[in-house]
Enzyme design. Structure first.
Site, PDB file in Angstrom:
ATOM      1  N   TYR A 125       0.786  -1.148   0.514  1.00 30.94           N
ATOM      2  CA  TYR A 125      -0.067   0.032   0.297  1.00 30.94           C
ATOM      3  C   TYR A 125       0.664   1.165  -0.131  1.00 30.94           C
ATOM      4  CZ  TYR A 125      -5.067  -0.994   0.569  1.00 30.94           C
ATOM      5  OH  TYR A 125      -6.599  -1.465  -0.137  1.00 30.94           O
ATOM      6  N   GLU A 143      -0.707   4.983  -0.365  1.00 31.06           N
ATOM      7  CA  GLU A 143      -1.929   5.600  -0.554  1.00 31.06           C
ATOM      8  C   GLU A 143      -0.805   6.671  -0.455  1.00 31.06           C
ATOM      9  OE1 GLU A 143      -5.830   5.414   1.512  1.00 31.06           O
ATOM     10  OE2 GLU A 143      -5.468   4.041   0.450  1.00 31.06           O
ATOM     11  N   ASP A 177      -6.843  13.507 -25.145  1.00 30.66           N
ATOM     12  CA  ASP A 177      -6.856  12.087 -24.429  1.00 30.66           C
ATOM     13  C   ASP A 177      -6.149  11.546 -26.167  1.00 30.66           C
ATOM     14  OD1 ASP A 177      -6.631   9.619 -24.499  1.00 30.66           O
ATOM     15  OD2 ASP A 177      -9.595   9.900 -23.446  1.00 30.66           O
ATOM     16  N   THR A 180      -3.701   6.550 -21.514  1.00 29.67           N
ATOM     17  CA  THR A 180      -3.350   5.039 -21.216  1.00 29.67           C
ATOM     18  C   THR A 180      -2.051   4.470 -21.887  1.00 29.67           C
ATOM     19  OG1 THR A 180      -4.357   4.134 -23.559  1.00 29.67           O
ATOM     20  CG2 THR A 180      -5.389   3.686 -21.837  1.00 29.67           C
ATOM     21  N   LYS A 216      -0.959   0.907 -25.386  1.00 29.58           N
ATOM     22  CA  LYS A 216      -1.455   1.235 -26.498  1.00 29.58           C
ATOM     23  C   LYS A 216      -0.362   1.087 -27.554  1.00 29.58           C
ATOM     24  CE  LYS A 216      -6.290   3.037 -25.992  1.00 29.58           C
ATOM     25  NZ  LYS A 216      -6.720   3.163 -24.894  1.00 29.58           N
ATOM     26  N   ARG A 223      -1.589  -2.522 -19.000  1.00 28.58           N
ATOM     27  CA  ARG A 223      -3.121  -2.236 -19.286  1.00 28.58           C
ATOM     28  C   ARG A 223      -2.824  -0.590 -17.756  1.00 28.58           C
ATOM     29  NH1 ARG A 223      -6.375  -3.253 -21.261  1.00 28.58           N
ATOM     30  NH2 ARG A 223      -5.428  -4.817 -22.642  1.00 28.58           N
TER      31      ARG A 223
HETATM   32  N1  DSN Z   1      -9.816   2.584 -25.724  1.00 28.97           N
HETATM   33  C1  DSN Z   1     -10.621   2.353 -26.114  1.00 28.97           C
HETATM   34  C2  DSN Z   1     -10.601   0.896 -27.706  1.00 28.97           C
HETATM   35  O1  DSN Z   1      -9.772   2.295 -28.852  1.00 28.97           O
HETATM   36  O2  DSN Z   1     -10.286   0.235 -27.786  1.00 28.97           O
HETATM   37  C3  DSN Z   1     -11.640   0.942 -25.120  1.00 28.97           C
HETATM   38  O3  DSN Z   1     -11.933   2.240 -24.287  1.00 28.97           O
END
Ligand code: DSN
Length: 419
Positions: free
Chosen positions: A51, A53, A197, A223, A226, A232
């Protein structure tokens, strides 16, 4: 013997089956990738026990001295990669990275403006079923019907009308580049904050192969799994004057304990992304996407906007045959060992569960070492499966060829001699 194999054979079997599935199929889902052995190893460390936090130097638990080292490493590497003032590497996912911005910059009922989901936008950019559409007054811009690109004059008109507090750029299924400077101009004119984003093309931004929103946007979210090829997870960057509000929004606003094993894996991935080889990888993603796009068009498919500038393309199946649906083609391709997702095309007359389109991306295949000549083979298999009408014999034949082919391109961690 792997400890899971020993203690839980049922779980082990499912994990092995998934690994075999990944190894023996062609991954064309634009948002997926295959991590390196180091990233995978970092995610599977005893850091999951801890933990932590709070933030480095200000934790609510004892024993966090090495957590501080790891989180600072991830933060410093992210800042160096993207050139941002401040970053929070604790968001568990892209959705939470975006929610942190909403919590930091908005009040419930405020107006937000983002690209419509049916035109390539994302669920968390104001879709009615998502918290972003339920708690905020959500307005959307759409693509120009002729060019299937973003029309900045239209965005400006809508922004002047609805006076949003937040303008969102970025998408999940938009194959063209973003003009972040133009969006920033509109945001400043109407008094909005801008959030970019960049989840899909973060790797391309980090390597200078896509314009960066960092100089223009108050917030940049992504994210990490990708094109950035990390674990992830998510992260949020911001200008210095938003740093305090952002950190409070992530913790304690939205989350409790950070996933320190995943933050370690992010640090590993960011370290890899700083290497020259990562830029070569990203360049190859783009070359592969161009060749795949040309090859698919050569087989008679129409691509939304006529091609791609990034790692993905959106195939409009109706030009090939008006009756073809994304749902049917997704299934046929899967039976042939080619993994994609059905996707709405702009102004689609079919619903999201059926669709007239298929989204295709090259990041995962590029990680496996496929180059331009192989893209032509992939397009050929794609076409044979998509034109099969679901014929089991045709699909089995393609599946056998794909399986044989993938043996020459094993997943990164399966070729690791130290693993
Ligand atoms: N980001 C999405 C995608 O492009 O697959 C999933 O939420």
């Amino acid at each position: 013997m792997n400890p899971i194999e020993q203690s839980d054979p049922i779980l082990w079997q499912a994990i092995q089956q998934e690994q075999n599935r990944q190894d023996s199929t062609l991954e064309l889902i634009a948002s997926e990738n295959h991590v390196s052995p180091a990233v995978l190893a970092a995610a599977a460390t005893p850091l999951t026990n801890k933990y932590a936090e709070g933030y480095p130097g200000k934790r609510y638990y004892g024993g966090c001295e090495f957590m501080d080292v790891i989180e600072n490493l991830a933060r410093d590497r992210a800042k160096a990669l993207f050139g941002c003032d401040h970053v929070n590497v604790q968001p568990h996912s892209g959705s939470q990275a975006n929610q942190a911005v909403f919590l930091a910059a908005l009040n419930p009922g405020d107006t937000i403006l983002g690209l419509h989901l049916d035109h390539g936008g994302h669920l968390t950019h104001g879709k009615s079923v998502n918290i972003s559409g339920k708690w905020f007054k959500s307005v959307h811009y759409t693509l120009d019907p002729k060019t299937e690109r973003i029309d900045m004059a239209n965005v400006q008109r809508i922004a002047r009308e609805c006076k949003p507090k937040l303008i969102i750029t970025g998408a999940s299924a938009y194959p063209r580049l973003w003009d972040f400077a133009a969006f920033a101009e509109i945001a400043h004119e109407v008094g909005a904050v801008q959030m970019a984003d960049i989840a899909h093309f973060a790797g391309l931004v980090a390597t200078g192969l896509h314009p960066s929103p960092v100089p223009h946007s108050e917030f940049v979210t992504t994210t990490t799994h990708k094109t950035l090829r990390g674990p992830r997870s998510g992260m949020t960057m911001c200008k210095a004057d938003w740093a305090k509000k952002l950190d409070s929004a992530v913790f304690p606003g939205l989350q409790g304990g950070p996933l320190m094993h995943i933050i370690a894996a992010k640090a590993a991935a960011f370290g890899e992304a700083q290497q020259p080889a990562f830029k070569v990888y990203c360049q190859q993603i783009l070359k592969n996407a161009k060749v795949l796009a040309e090859a698919l068009m050569g087989h008679g498919y129409r691509l939304v906007s006529g091609g791609t500038d990034n790692h993905l393309m959106l195939v409009d199946l109706r030009a090939k045959s008006p009756d073809l649906t994304g749902a049917a083609v997704e299934l046929w391709l899967q039976n042939a060992g080619i993994i994609v997702n059905k996707n709405m095309v702009p102004f689609d007359t079919r619903k999201a569960i059926e669709t007239s389109g298929i989204r295709v991306g090259t990041p995962a295949l590029t990680t496996r070492g496929l180059k331009e000549p192989e893209m032509k083979k992939v397009a050929n298999w794609f076409d044979r499966a998509a034109s099969s009408g679901g014929d089991a014999q045709v699909l089995a034949k393609v599946r056998a060829e794909v399986t044989e082919f993938t043996r020459s391109y094993p997943l990164p961690h399966l070729t690791c001699t130290a693993c």
